[in-house]
Design a protein around this motif. Structure first.
Motif, PDB file in Angstrom:
ATOM      1  N   THR A 179       0.916  -1.163  -0.005  1.00  0.00           N
ATOM      2  CA  THR A 179       0.040  -0.009  -0.039  1.00  0.00           C
ATOM      3  C   THR A 179       0.956   1.230   0.127  1.00  0.00           C
ATOM      4  O   THR A 179       0.518   2.264  -0.961  1.00  0.00           O
ATOM      5  N   GLU A 180       1.970   1.332   0.719  1.00  0.00           N
ATOM      6  CA  GLU A 180       2.762   2.436   0.902  1.00  0.00           C
ATOM      7  C   GLU A 180       3.475   2.646  -0.300  1.00  0.00           C
ATOM      8  O   GLU A 180       3.788   3.719  -0.894  1.00  0.00           O
ATOM      9  N   LEU A 181       4.154   1.628  -0.917  1.00  0.00           N
ATOM     10  CA  LEU A 181       4.689   1.512  -2.266  1.00  0.00           C
ATOM     11  C   LEU A 181       3.575   2.084  -3.387  1.00  0.00           C
ATOM     12  O   LEU A 181       4.163   2.933  -4.140  1.00  0.00           O
ATOM     13  N   ASP A 182       2.412   1.691  -3.499  1.00  0.00           N
ATOM     14  CA  ASP A 182       1.662   2.114  -4.521  1.00  0.00           C
ATOM     15  C   ASP A 182       1.372   3.783  -4.265  1.00  0.00           C
ATOM     16  O   ASP A 182       1.318   4.485  -5.195  1.00  0.00           O
ATOM     17  N   LEU A 183       1.013   4.128  -3.087  1.00  0.00           N
ATOM     18  CA  LEU A 183       1.171   5.752  -2.764  1.00  0.00           C
ATOM     19  C   LEU A 183       2.477   6.394  -3.311  1.00  0.00           C
ATOM     20  O   LEU A 183       2.172   7.192  -3.782  1.00  0.00           O
ATOM     21  N   LEU A 184       3.442   5.788  -2.997  1.00  0.00           N
ATOM     22  CA  LEU A 184       4.762   6.536  -3.405  1.00  0.00           C
ATOM     23  C   LEU A 184       4.851   6.709  -4.831  1.00  0.00           C
ATOM     24  O   LEU A 184       5.018   7.531  -5.457  1.00  0.00           O
ATOM     25  N   LEU A 185       4.504   5.662  -5.597  1.00  0.00           N
ATOM     26  CA  LEU A 185       4.519   5.386  -6.895  1.00  0.00           C
ATOM     27  C   LEU A 185       3.499   6.367  -7.653  1.00  0.00           C
ATOM     28  O   LEU A 185       3.831   6.936  -8.672  1.00  0.00           O
ATOM     29  N   GLU A 186       2.217   6.548  -6.845  1.00  0.00           N
ATOM     30  CA  GLU A 186       1.543   7.513  -7.513  1.00  0.00           C
ATOM     31  C   GLU A 186       1.882   8.872  -7.079  1.00  0.00           C
ATOM     32  O   GLU A 186       1.617   9.684  -8.142  1.00  0.00           O
ATOM     33  N   LEU A 188       4.941   9.901  -7.029  1.00  0.00           N
ATOM     34  CA  LEU A 188       6.050  10.098  -8.098  1.00  0.00           C
ATOM     35  C   LEU A 188       5.527  10.259  -9.559  1.00  0.00           C
ATOM     36  O   LEU A 188       6.015  11.194 -10.354  1.00  0.00           O
ATOM     37  N   GLY A 189       4.448   9.723  -9.937  1.00  0.00           N
ATOM     38  CA  GLY A 189       3.578   9.932 -11.252  1.00  0.00           C
ATOM     39  C   GLY A 189       3.249  11.338 -11.551  1.00  0.00           C
ATOM     40  O   GLY A 189       3.470  11.760 -12.327  1.00  0.00           O
ATOM     41  N   ASN A 190       2.501  11.795 -10.301  1.00  0.00           N
ATOM     42  CA  ASN A 190       2.059  12.959 -10.304  1.00  0.00           C
ATOM     43  C   ASN A 190       2.829  14.054 -10.497  1.00  0.00           C
ATOM     44  O   ASN A 190       2.805  15.018 -11.185  1.00  0.00           O
ATOM     45  N   GLN A 196       6.366  17.612 -16.475  1.00  0.00           N
ATOM     46  CA  GLN A 196       6.261  17.665 -18.122  1.00  0.00           C
ATOM     47  C   GLN A 196       5.365  18.534 -18.380  1.00  0.00           C
ATOM     48  O   GLN A 196       5.404  18.932 -19.627  1.00  0.00           O
ATOM     49  N   SER A 197       4.391  19.194 -17.563  1.00  0.00           N
ATOM     50  CA  SER A 197       3.567  20.031 -18.194  1.00  0.00           C
ATOM     51  C   SER A 197       4.136  21.371 -18.217  1.00  0.00           C
ATOM     52  O   SER A 197       4.763  21.813 -17.408  1.00  0.00           O
TER      53      SER A 197
END
Length: 197
Positions: A179-186, A188-190, A196-197
């Motif tokens: 769960t913590e890894l998923d939050l970190l990856l999200e 970092l993606g944001n 990039q914008s």
């Protein structure tokens, strides 16, 4: 550390105290413009002559604080997508005199496109610490001293961070659940989308 609020296109955000900007009031308008252009040049990798601009007006630690604060402000203003008016309003909140704030915003605004390109290509200017290397491992925890059957995956992330004022990197180890890894990856993606914008 004291925190101020910076205006940006997406609202207001908190940034570290930029107390060194108070020294700008000691300089003429021409010298302030030269300082701003020097900071932009420095962010491009060119070496400005701050001693030539500052002379005996501000020396030593005060000059370092002023240049560091101005560099941080320029980088934050470039990333905030604000206007000349919001740059001037931010400087006013930092107790920079209005005439000096106008000079800074005019000099900064004239090189904003060039500055954004430089900051996008060299993000290390935004922080004195940068990621040098990383390593990760996945471990399956089958049991613990309290639970006989656990079956949980954990990720151990080792970050090798290099500070600008240190000769060797320091290692930081982080252990995360799925769960913590998923939050970190999200997150970092944001952050990547925002850059990039």
């Amino acid at each position: 550390c004291k925190v101020m609020v910076l205006h940006c296109a997406r609202g207001r955000r908190q940034v570290p105290d930029l107390h060194g900007l108070i020294h700008l009031k000691l300089f003429s308008s021409e010298d302030v413009a030269r300082l701003v252009h020097g900071v932009v040049d420095d962010l491009h990798g060119r070496s400005p002559n701050y001693t030539g601009v500052c002379g005996d007006v501000v020396m030593g630690k005060e000059r370092e604080d002023m240049v560091q604060s101005l560099t941080s402000f320029v980088a934050l203003a470039a990333g905030a997508d604000g206007t000349k008016e919001t740059i001037e309003a931010d400087l006013k909140e930092l107790e920079v005199p209005p005439m000096i704030a106008q000079v800074v915003s005019k000099a900064l605004w004239g090189r904003m496109v060039e500055l954004k390109k430089a900051l996008a290509s060299t993000p290390a200017h935004l922080s004195r610490c940068h990621l040098r290397d990383f390593d990760w491992t996945v471990q399956m925890v089958l049991s613990s001293d309290k639970i006989s059957s656990l079956h949980e995956c954990t990720v151990q992330l080792q970050l090798s961070l290099m500070d600008a004022d240190q000769s060797k990197p320091r290692d930081v180890r982080v252990e995360m659940s799925k769960t913590e890894l998923d939050l970190l990856l999200e997150a970092l993606g944001n952050a990547d989308k925002a850059v990039q914008s």
